[in-house]
Design an enzyme around this catalytic site. Structure first.
Site, short mmCIF file in Angstrom:
data_model
loop_
_atom_site.label_atom_id
_atom_site.label_comp_id
_atom_site.label_asym_id
_atom_site.label_seq_id
_atom_site.Cartn_x
_atom_site.Cartn_y
_atom_site.Cartn_z
N ASP A 158 63.40 0.70 11.51
CA ASP A 158 62.46 0.42 10.43
C ASP A 158 62.90 1.17 9.17
OD1 ASP A 158 59.77 -0.05 9.09
OD2 ASP A 158 59.34 -0.80 11.09
N HIS A 219 56.58 1.82 5.91
CA HIS A 219 56.35 0.90 7.02
C HIS A 219 56.70 1.54 8.36
CE1 HIS A 219 57.24 -2.87 9.32
NE2 HIS A 219 56.27 -3.36 8.58
N ASN A 321 55.49 -13.33 9.89
CA ASN A 321 54.23 -13.47 9.16
C ASN A 321 54.15 -14.72 8.28
OD1 ASN A 321 53.46 -11.02 10.19
ND2 ASN A 321 54.00 -9.87 8.35
N SER A 408 54.05 -6.98 12.23
CA SER A 408 54.64 -5.64 12.27
C SER A 408 53.72 -4.66 12.96
CB SER A 408 54.88 -5.12 10.84
OG SER A 408 56.04 -5.68 10.30
#
Ligand SMILES: [Ca+2]
Ligand SMILES: [Ca+2]
Ligand SMILES: [Ca+2]
Ligand SMILES: [Ca+2]
Length: 466
Positions: A158, A219, A321, A408
């Site tokens: 990430d 994130h 998404n 996520s």
């Protein structure tokens, strides 16, 4: 080489809505605790721990007291402390006082039942509906009675690591795989420090056509907290696998990351060798990738994933998404990964979640919308997934907490659950993990058009089955 457009939490047309990070100033309401025994009788079990004085005639004493209370009192067993467990044939009030008052009794106590304290004391835990709510939660508290993820390293591929009081104690050494110094913001290519330097960009279009200026997302910090935030420390939030270890592998910087860097990171995280990089001292049994981009699974991705799975790592990825079929996205469409869709708090497929046969299971991803977004039935911040965050708008600032939504957020629930399973049964193979996740999922509580996989993962059922 394809370049994933961006992190899933901010990908695609829904970028503005998805980037809406509503800061939650958490009320310090106390977490619920297991219910205590009803106080109507001396004990609910009818069992006492009695320490007689040396030389006492225990049998005579118990017969005498039993006669007085109209019950029989029997000695069940002796304790290492020299006391005895005494069981009454019926519920009594006053027996404890009578025992204590005797000259030949040193002390008498109820044999109080104890319960696993599986409900974390973290002050914001009551807002983490996605762990415990009957409809849309993953049924984590019961799983915590028998599994906490001890001994399992989960790699978080990430944006990297930020210092956080709810993460630091669970964090092991990772690596920074971003090879381009322009996107890494640490002035160099790959290096041993996976610190998240921030992924903000100041101007629209800076990260490609249609991209928007935005603050840093932190994130990786958010994803990590869902997997393994430190629980029961009286601070912030809880994680799904509170005793697992987090390994930050930095692959996303400004404008996202490259498939080539991510592929190397996958291999390294699982314990495989990558030219020019020291071997991973603590290989991960679970790899979480809350990232993705357009296109079916590339040879590069598939070969890295195949190698990681051969090394024994379970690879968990977000479905994406874009409210589209996940078969058109990577790594969601790759083979031998656990692809995770997202549900809202009512257990419906979230408005943004990808779907289709590529989705293996679903987990809470939540929905967060700003007050300026179009009115809907689910507009409050508490419908998102609350986790660890950083307050910096560009470079790292102080530690904080925020609700995000996205696939996520759903993938790390499953990565955490995989860690719970592997902590309990370390010999499970990646395909064994995937089969158990599917076999023990419960039906989608709400509606899902297009396919949400085997259902909503159930931590208690899955951990119970392994
Ligand atoms: Ca670097
Ligand atoms: Ca670095
Ligand atoms: Ca905590
Ligand atoms: Ca799969």
């Amino acid at each position: 080489m394809t370049r994933p457009r961006s992190v899933l939490a901010v990908a695609g047309a829904a970028a503005a809505a998805l980037a809406a990070t509503t800061a939650l100033t958490a009320p310090a309401s106390a977490a619920p605790v297991p219910s205590e025994a009803a106080p109507s009788a001396d004990t609910t079990t009818g069992e006492y721990i009695v320490k007689f004085r040396a030389g006492a005639d225990r049998g005579a004493a118990l017969r005498q007291l039993g006669g007085r209370f109209g019950i029989s009192l029997t000695e069940v067993r002796s304790l290492a402390t020299g006391a005895h467990v005494v069981k009454a044939s019926g519920r009594t009030t006053g027996l404890l006082r009578a025992l204590t008052a005797r000259g030949d009794v040193e002390y008498a106590e109820p044999d109080t039942p104890m319960y696993a304290l599986s409900t974390p004391n973290d002050p914001s835990y009551p807002q983490q509906w996605h762990y415990f709510e009957a409809t849309g939660g993953i049924n984590a508290p019961t799983a915590w009675d028998t599994a906490t993820g001890t001994g399992v390293v989960v790699a978080v591929l990430d944006t990297g690591r930020t210092a956080h009081p709810d993460l630091d104690a669970n964090t092991v050494a990772g690596y920074d795989f971003i090879s381009t110094s322009t996107n890494s913001r640490d002035g160099n290519g790959r290096d041993a420090n996976p610190q998240d330097e921030g992924d903000w960009n100041t101007t629209d279009g800076e990260c490609g056509i249609g991209s928007k200026a935005k603050n840093s997302s932190w994130h990786g910090t958010h994803v990590a907290g869902t997997i393994a935030a430190v629980s029961n420390n009286g601070v912030g939030v809880a994680g799904v696998a509170p005793n697992a270890r987090l390994q930050h592998v930095r692959v996303l910087g400004k404008c996202g990351g490259s498939t080539s860097d991510i592929a190397d990171a996958i291999v390294w995280a699982s314990g495989g060798s990558v030219r020019g990089i020291p071997a991973n001292p603590t290989p991960a049994k679970v790899i979480n990738m809350s990232l993705g981009g357009s296109g079916a699974c590339s040879r590069t991705y598939q070969s890295a994933i195949t190698s990681a799975v051969r090394n024994g790592a379970t690879v968990v990825v977000s479905a994406g998404n874009s409210n589209a079929d996940a078969s058109g996205f990577s790594p969601a469409s790759c083979a031998n990964v656990v692809t995770v869709g997202a549900l809202d708090r009512e257990g419906n497929r979230a408005f943004y979640s990808n779907y289709g046969t590529a989705v293996d299971v679903s987990a809470p991803g939540g929905e967060v919308r700003r007050e300026t977004d179009p009115p809907g039935t689910k507009t409050t911040p508490e419908n998102g997934v609350l986790s660890t965050m950083n307050a910096g708008t560009t470079t790292p600032g102080s530690a904080s907490y925020t609700a995000y939504m996205g696939t996520s957020m759903s993938a790390p629930h499953v990565a955490g659950l995989a860690a719970l399973m592997l902590g309990k049964r370390p010999t499970l193979t990646p395909s064994g993990v995937e089969s158990a996740l599917k076999a023990n999922a419960r039906p989608i509580p709400g509606t899902c058009s297009g396919g949400c996989g085997a259902g909503l993962v159930d931590a208690a059922a899955t951990v119970g089955a392994v």
